[in-house]
Design a protein around this motif. Structure first.
Motif, PDB file in Angstrom:
ATOM      1  N   TRP A 116       4.363   1.384  -2.545  1.00 59.33           N
ATOM      2  CA  TRP A 116       3.179   1.557  -3.381  1.00 59.33           C
ATOM      3  C   TRP A 116       3.347   2.740  -4.329  1.00 59.33           C
ATOM      4  O   TRP A 116       2.987   2.674  -5.499  1.00 59.33           O
ATOM      5  CB  TRP A 116       1.948   1.753  -2.502  1.00 59.33           C
ATOM      6  N   GLY A 146       5.637   1.789  -7.102  1.00 63.19           N
ATOM      7  CA  GLY A 146       4.941   0.953  -8.073  1.00 63.19           C
ATOM      8  C   GLY A 146       4.125   1.791  -9.044  1.00 63.19           C
ATOM      9  O   GLY A 146       4.122   1.533 -10.256  1.00 63.19           O
ATOM     10  N   SER A 193      -0.788  -4.348  -1.891  1.00 63.35           N
ATOM     11  CA  SER A 193       0.210  -5.029  -2.728  1.00 63.35           C
ATOM     12  C   SER A 193      -0.043  -6.534  -2.785  1.00 63.35           C
ATOM     13  O   SER A 193       0.322  -7.186  -3.760  1.00 63.35           O
ATOM     14  CB  SER A 193       1.617  -4.758  -2.207  1.00 63.35           C
TER      15      SER A 193
END
Length: 502
Positions: free
Chosen positions: A133, A136, A207
């Motif tokens: 995460w 990202g 996600s």
């Protein structure tokens, strides 16, 4: 470049997150040229209480957008702003302490620059590898034209209508705007200012929930073709691999339930394919990360769920794109007085220009949908000696300033005695506008408030929509019901023109 620094406003859409106060305090603590105003757009659908905002020395105003998503919220903000530049900030970023000094330099650019992006910095942990995460979020540091901190010239937003509200999430709407602005010939650059984007707390399945953005990817493919990712600086994505993984899994499950000879072999082959594809996806996400027990469990579960969820949202988006879309008109032409601005007889004073309610929003919807717009207006006050052509030009310039740019502007300055072919109800103005726009009058829509507007449209072969005011005569409305359409407001008229398109 210039002696006087450009004026700018800041627009921050929010759903009321606590991080909003951090953004405002960081802006307030900055040194350098302050914004003309900070417009906080409350995008909660039904706010029970006003937003809690910290006390600052900045001119902060709150605007409500009705919970229609970030694209609509940003549009609600910039349309109120009256500065040369509009800076869009997310409500979870932290501007650098010298941000206000840096943005004054960033916006002091050539007239061919339509937008300027900040350098985004994402703080990552120094004592371990980042999670999936966190990686990202760190991708924002190399993303093109994201509105975490992005400044646009207001005239650019005017010209293209702003953000496309077809995008319901904070995903792809910024890239779509950038592509449209570039297509109009403007340059987009990266400035020197720095804005920090902390990693937002995320749940176990964050996600998986993020895969809803695949429906918006379908919109991008429809608008910009198969290679749209290249145009926004992204790699090819994993859509094909996700489809292959999902199909292999479905075949394996179906075949495993079958009893016919050969189904067991098909199930075994498909299960192997699904396992290999899932393992590759899992390893790609695990290897760069911290590999803690919690992260390993999260990656194992979500790597199984993401491919089918991503495929479902992408198919949902593609199906939505297949719905028949109303054919948009080649152009929409508007009467000026009592349609777009309040009628002041023979007005030559720009200070008396007052837009009609809903006019700006209706025009911006057409701009978003790339429908050319124009004005066709009788202005006999020039022939009567009640105002000069320079007076008329000054009023028209104020209309453009208040309502944005128009693709064509046709005015008849004659009176009834001239016997010209342009004064409505003659079709000349509409025909001239269509010629300038290189379209057929038959493919145009004319929106006005009088019978003369309707008659001119009919004479030119165009479609007419009458939007009555208190000055519209009853017989004009009755006649329009037979030869054209009647709409209660300008917003309703444009709703019909676009067929309900977002």
């Amino acid at each position: 470049m210039s002696a006087q620094r450009p004026r700018y406003a800041v627009v921050i859409p929010t759903t009321g997150r606590a991080s909003l106060a951090t953004v405002l305090r960081a802006l307030d603590a900055n040194t350098g040229q302050p914004p003309e105003e900070v417009l906080v757009v409350d995008d909660r659908p039904q706010p029970a209480a006003p937003l809690e905002l910290p006390e600052t020395e900045l001119p902060v105003w709150t605007v409500r957008s009705g919970g229609r998503g970030p694209a609509a919220a940003r549009n609600a903000g910039w349309r109120i702003a009256d500065s040369e530049w509009v800076v869009f900030l997310d409500d979870d970023v932290v501007p650098d302490p010298s941000w206000r000094e840096q943005i004054a330099e960033d916006l002091d650019v050539g007239s061919d620059v339509g937008a300027c992006q900040a350098t985004i910095r994402v703080p990552l942990p120094g004592d371990r590898r980042p999670t999936d995460w966190e990686r990202g979020t760190a991708g924002l540091t190399t993303a093109w034209w994201i509105t975490a901190d992005m400044a646009y010239r207001r005239e650019v937003l005017d010209a293209c209508g702003g953000f496309d509200e077809e995008f319901p999430r904070a995903f792809r709407e910024d890239a779509d705007l950038a592509l449209r602005v570039q297509a109009m010939g403007w340059r987009l650059v990266t400035g020197s200012r720095i804005t920090e984007h902390p990693v937002r707390p995320a749940g176990f399945l964050a996600s998986v929930r993020a895969q809803a953005g695949n429906a918006d990817n379908a919109i991008m493919r429809r608008k910009y073709g198969r290679r749209w990712r290249r145009r926004i600086g992204e790699g090819p994505g994993r859509t094909r691999r996700h489809f292959a993984t999902t199909v292999a899994g479905l075949i394996a499950l179906t075949a495993a339930c079958g009893r016919r000879p050969g189904w067991r072999a098909a199930a075994k082959f498909s299960a192997t394919a699904w396992s290999v594809l899932t393992a590759e996806f899992l390893l790609r996400r695990i290897l760069p990360g911290p590999r803690t027990p919690g992260e390993l469990a999260r990656m194992a579960v979500t790597s199984v769920l993401i491919p089918p969820v991503a495929c479902w949202h992408r198919l949902r988006g593609e199906v939505r794109n297949l719905r028949p879309r109303p054919r948009k008109p080649a152009a929409v032409l508007f009467d000026r007085d009592d349609t777009l601005i309040r009628d002041v007889p023979y007005n030559g004073d720009p200070t008396k220009v007052r837009p009609m309610r809903g006019a700006r929003g209706a025009l911006d919807r057409l701009r978003v949908h790339r429908v050319p717009i124009g004005i066709v207006s009788n202005q006999s006050g020039v022939a009567r000696g009640l105002l000069s052509e320079s007076d008329l030009a000054a009023v028209n310039a104020e209309v453009r300033r208040r309502l944005g740019p128009f693709d064509t502007w046709q005015c008849c300055v004659h009176d009834e005695a001239a016997g010209c072919g342009c004064r409505k109800p003659a079709p000349g103005l509409i025909e001239r506008a269509a010629t300038q726009l290189r379209v057929s009058p038959r493919d145009c829509v004319v929106v006005g408030d009088t019978g003369a507007d309707v008659e001119a449209a009919v004479a030119a072969g165009a479609k007419a929509i009458l939007v009555p005011t208190e000055r519209t005569r009853a017989e004009e409305i009755t006649s329009a019901l037979l030869t054209a359409e009647v709409a209660p407001t300008i917003e309703a008229a444009i709703e019909r023109v676009l067929g309900g398109s977002s």
